[in-house]
Motif scaffolding. Structure first.
Motif, short mmCIF file in Angstrom:
data_model
loop_
_atom_site.label_atom_id
_atom_site.label_comp_id
_atom_site.label_asym_id
_atom_site.label_seq_id
_atom_site.Cartn_x
_atom_site.Cartn_y
_atom_site.Cartn_z
N LEU A 202 0.69 -1.07 0.02
CA LEU A 202 0.05 -0.12 0.21
C LEU A 202 0.91 1.23 0.03
N PHE A 203 1.12 1.63 -1.27
CA PHE A 203 2.08 3.13 -1.46
C PHE A 203 1.05 4.19 -1.47
N LEU A 204 1.17 5.07 -0.37
CA LEU A 204 0.09 5.90 -0.30
C LEU A 204 0.81 7.51 -0.94
N SER A 235 -5.38 -4.16 -3.11
CA SER A 235 -5.10 -4.02 -4.56
C SER A 235 -6.48 -3.24 -5.04
N HIS A 236 -7.43 -2.92 -4.45
CA HIS A 236 -8.58 -2.46 -4.71
C HIS A 236 -9.05 -1.03 -4.06
N VAL A 237 -8.11 -0.51 -3.05
CA VAL A 237 -8.14 0.63 -2.45
C VAL A 237 -7.41 1.72 -3.73
N VAL A 238 -8.37 2.94 -3.69
CA VAL A 238 -8.01 3.96 -4.56
C VAL A 238 -7.95 4.97 -3.64
N ALA A 239 -8.40 5.60 -2.59
CA ALA A 239 -8.42 6.77 -1.95
C ALA A 239 -9.22 6.71 -0.73
N GLN A 271 -15.06 7.17 10.71
CA GLN A 271 -15.87 7.96 10.02
C GLN A 271 -15.20 8.63 8.90
N GLY A 272 -15.77 8.26 7.56
CA GLY A 272 -15.13 8.95 6.32
C GLY A 272 -15.45 8.10 5.04
N LYS A 273 -14.63 8.35 4.06
CA LYS A 273 -15.15 7.63 2.84
C LYS A 273 -13.79 7.07 2.12
N VAL A 274 -14.21 5.97 1.56
CA VAL A 274 -13.22 5.07 0.73
C VAL A 274 -13.61 4.89 -0.66
N TRP A 275 -12.74 5.12 -1.36
CA TRP A 275 -13.06 4.78 -2.98
C TRP A 275 -12.24 3.68 -3.31
#
Length: 297
Positions: A202-204, A235-239, A271-275
């Protein structure tokens, strides 16, 4: 729009819609005269044609719809822009005001106005290099007037936009960054060697500041509200938004890590959002591998 009028077998024109309206008002044209819009095959009475075209003009354009293949912003934004060809091959067009600059991922520029000037700067350092991403971000400045730039990310898929207010914080998978305003700070945050066992580290990139930020995916993109705990394959994490706590871990221990086909997951809390993206390149590569051409040697 050009309209041809037919009366008693004789064609007149073509005329603009405004001219046709004036002719109807003055009596030069009759409501029963037939009209044809350039590029259309049918002829209809001018009264009906004028009414239909007027109603079409009054309908507001559908904007900001994620179901449309063209997205234009309805919320807060710094630059005028549109995203076309969603969600398969998203293409971003941004209007850059005079003497302002836009940061763009290296090699993503497809078109630009002639008064746009480009400079290349090194960003991200070792973390982006280890993540397989470019070390460089290009800066495009509009000189002597406003300018337009067309941006085509390397990965086929969807694209989204967020406007950072100054207090916001967004983390992006390093390959997701597309472009941003100059007041958006893009810093790397490397997660170490946690993902090297499965090839899914996970490179952010940590994005803060004020302004527009665009990011893209491989495949379609889904925005998920999180309130509590949520798990996403790395591998499915975008943001994801900065208010979420996260940790990277394996699913089911080392045996599952190596034998199940599942890799590492990112566990979110708060609490927040995941794309997320609906596909990822390594899975596609594995799927196509059995169909590769084999050597006859």
């Amino acid at each position: 729009m050009q309209i041809t009028i037919n009366r008693n077998g004789e064609n007149y024109g073509p005329y603009s819609l405004e001219q046709v309206r004036e002719m109807l008002d003055s009596g030069q044209a009759q409501p029963t005269d037939m009209g044809n819009v350039e590029g259309k095959s049918e002829w209809v009475p001018l009264s009906e044609l004028s009414k239909n075209l007027s109603e079409a003009e009054e309908k507001p354009p559908v904007i900001g719809s994620q179901d449309s293949d063209t997205y234009t912003p309805t919320g807060e934004h710094e630059h005028e822009f549109r995203i076309e060809c969603k969600p398969d091959f998203s293409y971003l067009t941004v209007q850059v005001p005079a003497n302002q600059t836009l940061k763009v991922e290296a090699s993503a520029m497809a078109t630009m106005s002639t008064n746009m000037v480009m400079k290349t700067k090194m960003k991200g350092g070792l973390s982006r290099f280890l993540g397989g991403e470019s070390l460089f971000i290009n800066e495009f400045s509009a000189q002597g007037g406003s300018a337009e730039i067309g941006i085509a990310p390397g990965s086929p898929g969807d694209m989204d936009h967020v406007h950072l207010s100054g207090a916001d914080e967004i983390f992006l998978q390093s390959s997701a960054y597309v472009a941003s305003g100059m007041q958006v700070n893009v810093d790397s945050k490397w997660q170490g060697f946690k993902g090297f066992f499965s090839g899914e580290g996970l490179f952010l990139l940590r994005c803060t500041g004020h302004g527009d930020l665009w990011f893209n995916t491989y495949g379609a993109m889904i925005e998920i509200p999180v309130d509590g705990n949520y798990v996403v394959d790395t591998s499915h994490v975008v943001a994801f938004t900065g208010g979420l706590q996260y940790s990277v871990e394996s699913v089911g221990g080392l045996k599952s890590l190596f034998l199940s086909g599942e890799g590492l997951v990112c566990r979110f809390a708060g609490q927040g959002k995941v794309w997320i993206q609906t596909r990822h390149p390594m899975a596609f590569a594995n799927w196509t591998y059995p169909f590769r051409p084999e050597s006859n040697n």
